[in-house]
Design a protein around this motif. Sequence first.
Motif, PDB file in Angstrom:
ATOM      1  N   PRO A  15       0.961  -1.118   0.001  1.00  0.00           N
ATOM      2  CA  PRO A  15       0.072  -0.093  -0.041  1.00  0.00           C
ATOM      3  C   PRO A  15       0.666   1.314  -0.014  1.00  0.00           C
ATOM      4  N   TYR A  17       0.172   6.024  -0.519  1.00  0.00           N
ATOM      5  CA  TYR A  17      -0.446   7.043  -0.450  1.00  0.00           C
ATOM      6  C   TYR A  17      -0.360   7.821  -1.829  1.00  0.00           C
ATOM      7  N   LEU A  44      -6.327   7.128  -9.078  1.00  0.00           N
ATOM      8  CA  LEU A  44      -6.827   6.125  -8.054  1.00  0.00           C
ATOM      9  C   LEU A  44      -8.060   6.062  -7.888  1.00  0.00           C
ATOM     10  N   GLU A  48     -10.167   2.406  -8.512  1.00  0.00           N
ATOM     11  CA  GLU A  48     -11.217   1.941  -7.270  1.00  0.00           C
ATOM     12  C   GLU A  48     -12.148   1.563  -7.898  1.00  0.00           C
ATOM     13  N   VAL A  53      -7.947  -1.271  -7.133  1.00  0.00           N
ATOM     14  CA  VAL A  53      -7.206  -0.971  -5.961  1.00  0.00           C
ATOM     15  C   VAL A  53      -8.456  -0.785  -4.877  1.00  0.00           C
ATOM     16  N   GLN A  55      -8.961   1.389  -0.943  1.00  0.00           N
ATOM     17  CA  GLN A  55      -8.519   2.173   0.212  1.00  0.00           C
ATOM     18  C   GLN A  55      -8.241   1.107   1.286  1.00  0.00           C
ATOM     19  N   TYR A  66      -3.683   3.326  -0.633  1.00  0.00           N
ATOM     20  CA  TYR A  66      -4.237   2.509  -1.616  1.00  0.00           C
ATOM     21  C   TYR A  66      -3.549   1.114  -1.776  1.00  0.00           C
TER      22      TYR A  66
END
Length: 181
Positions: A15, A17, A44, A48, A53, A55, A66
């Motif tokens: 992961p 950010y 991102l 998502e 991906v 969070q 992520y």
Amino acid sequence: MSIRHGLLALLEPGPRYGSRLRTEFQARTGGTWPLNIGQVYTTLGRLERDGMVVQDGADEAGRALYALTEAGRAELRAWFARPVERVSPPRDELAIKLVMAAGAPGVDVREVVRAQRRHVAEALDACVRQRAEALARAHEHPDEMARLLLLEQRVFHAEAESRWLDICEARLTRLARGGGP
């Protein structure tokens, strides 16, 4: 340039950010392609939405992390496995400039070619110097290998453009002398 797949690749180890992804992307590409932080978060968000991906909590500073999903890992593997298509070349400002100059009254197209050749020669010299520096540091710094690969590409592109300009000038010279293309 596939920012989408680049971000997936950067998330593969774990992961991250958004601003860290931006920093790592720019470091990996040797600063060749600056990345706007807005592009990172927009991409991102789309990843998502597409299930690539999720969070995955937040870091100690409260930044959203992520992480790749299995679908994201599969997409990344598929991207690495398939060749990059070369079916429709990107618009090239130089090609457009030469085509337009060839039909424009009062423009010496050969001078346009010569000016570009001088510019390409300077750019090529700079790339060759940078490549030598990266080569000298590549064994000590892993990020230099990525930079070296990008510099090699820039060198080859400049060499190819220079050869193309030679052909353009030769054709234009023959045409000016009353010969055929």
